[in-house]
Design an enzyme around this catalytic site. Structure first.
Site, mmCIF file in Angstrom:
data_model
loop_
_atom_site.group_PDB
_atom_site.id
_atom_site.type_symbol
_atom_site.label_atom_id
_atom_site.label_comp_id
_atom_site.label_asym_id
_atom_site.label_seq_id
_atom_site.Cartn_x
_atom_site.Cartn_y
_atom_site.Cartn_z
ATOM 1 N N HIS A 20 40.697 5.755 -44.089
ATOM 2 C CA HIS A 20 40.871 4.626 -43.172
ATOM 3 C C HIS A 20 42.186 4.735 -42.398
ATOM 4 C CE1 HIS A 20 37.926 1.702 -45.365
ATOM 5 N NE2 HIS A 20 37.366 2.859 -45.049
ATOM 6 N N GLU A 32 44.481 2.492 -41.865
ATOM 7 C CA GLU A 32 45.608 1.919 -42.594
ATOM 8 C C GLU A 32 46.116 2.898 -43.655
ATOM 9 O OE1 GLU A 32 42.591 -1.508 -41.927
ATOM 10 O OE2 GLU A 32 42.542 0.649 -42.296
ATOM 11 N N CYS A 48 40.298 -3.542 -45.425
ATOM 12 C CA CYS A 48 39.301 -3.654 -46.493
ATOM 13 C C CYS A 48 40.042 -3.851 -47.818
ATOM 14 C CB CYS A 48 38.427 -2.397 -46.520
ATOM 15 S SG CYS A 48 39.249 -0.948 -47.238
ATOM 16 N N CYS A 89 42.247 -0.771 -48.785
ATOM 17 C CA CYS A 89 43.459 -0.693 -47.971
ATOM 18 C C CYS A 89 44.424 -1.815 -48.328
ATOM 19 C CB CYS A 89 43.111 -0.747 -46.488
ATOM 20 S SG CYS A 89 42.291 0.743 -45.893
#
Length: 180
Positions: free
Chosen positions: A104, A106, A129, A132
């Site tokens: 991801h 992040e 999410c 993260c």
């Protein structure tokens, strides 16, 4: 000072003359809008065929420490080359995250920032999410600024429980820049 210009004042040297600010006003955006625009631009590097997400880590004094976008790890073929396994298997967004091999945005930004993420603000084009969110908590990020929601909002609750300040920007301010 804004709206100020120096003019000669006889034999005494220069003195400031103020002009009404309205004459010189520009459409200056906030720091949050500025950094989010950069995160949106970072998202354009994404190799995900479903969603292009961008994130940046900014220090408490406004220095960009890292950027990240979503895509497969280094050395693996990207989904824009081989297709999306989640699409092939019909997996809805926000579920069975372990099926996807992508990192991801992040996560990539936090990996790149290392300990520079401590006390920083993370700007993301989407709310983090739950995975993260846990990484953000462990990295000791103090604030998360985002635009769009994610299908699973449990990451928001984790961040709130961990004392991370959350700021949601108005998506309409970025509508022309966000890719569907």
């Amino acid at each position: 000072m804004a709206g100020e210009q120096k003019v000669r004042n006889g034999t005494r040297g220069l003195r400031p003359v103020r002009f009404p600010l309205a004459e010189h006003r520009n459409a200056r955006i906030s720091k949050d809008q500025y950094f989010m625009n950069i995160a949106i631009e970072v998202a354009r590097r994404s190799t995900c065929t479903r969603r292009q997400i961008g994130a940046i880590v900014v220090s408490d004094v406004g220095e960009i420490k890292s950027t990240g976008y979503n895509g497969n790890p280094r050395g693996l073929p990207h989904c824009d080359e081989i297709g999306c396994i989640r699409d092939k298997l019909g997996i809805p967004s926000g579920t069975r995250l372990e099926t996807c091999t992508a990192v991801h945005a992040e996560q990539n930004a936090l990996i790149q920032a290392g300990t520079n993420a401590r006390g920083s603000t993370l700007y993301s084009t989407i709310v983090p999410c739950p995975i993260c969110a846990r990484m953000i908590l462990n990295a000791q990020v103090s604030r998360v600024v985002y635009i769009d929601d994610y299908s699973d909002l449990s990451g928001v609750e984790l961040l709130r429980q961990g004392g991370v300040k959350l700021t949601r920007l108005d998506k309409k301010d970025f509508a022309g820049k966000l890719k569907k």
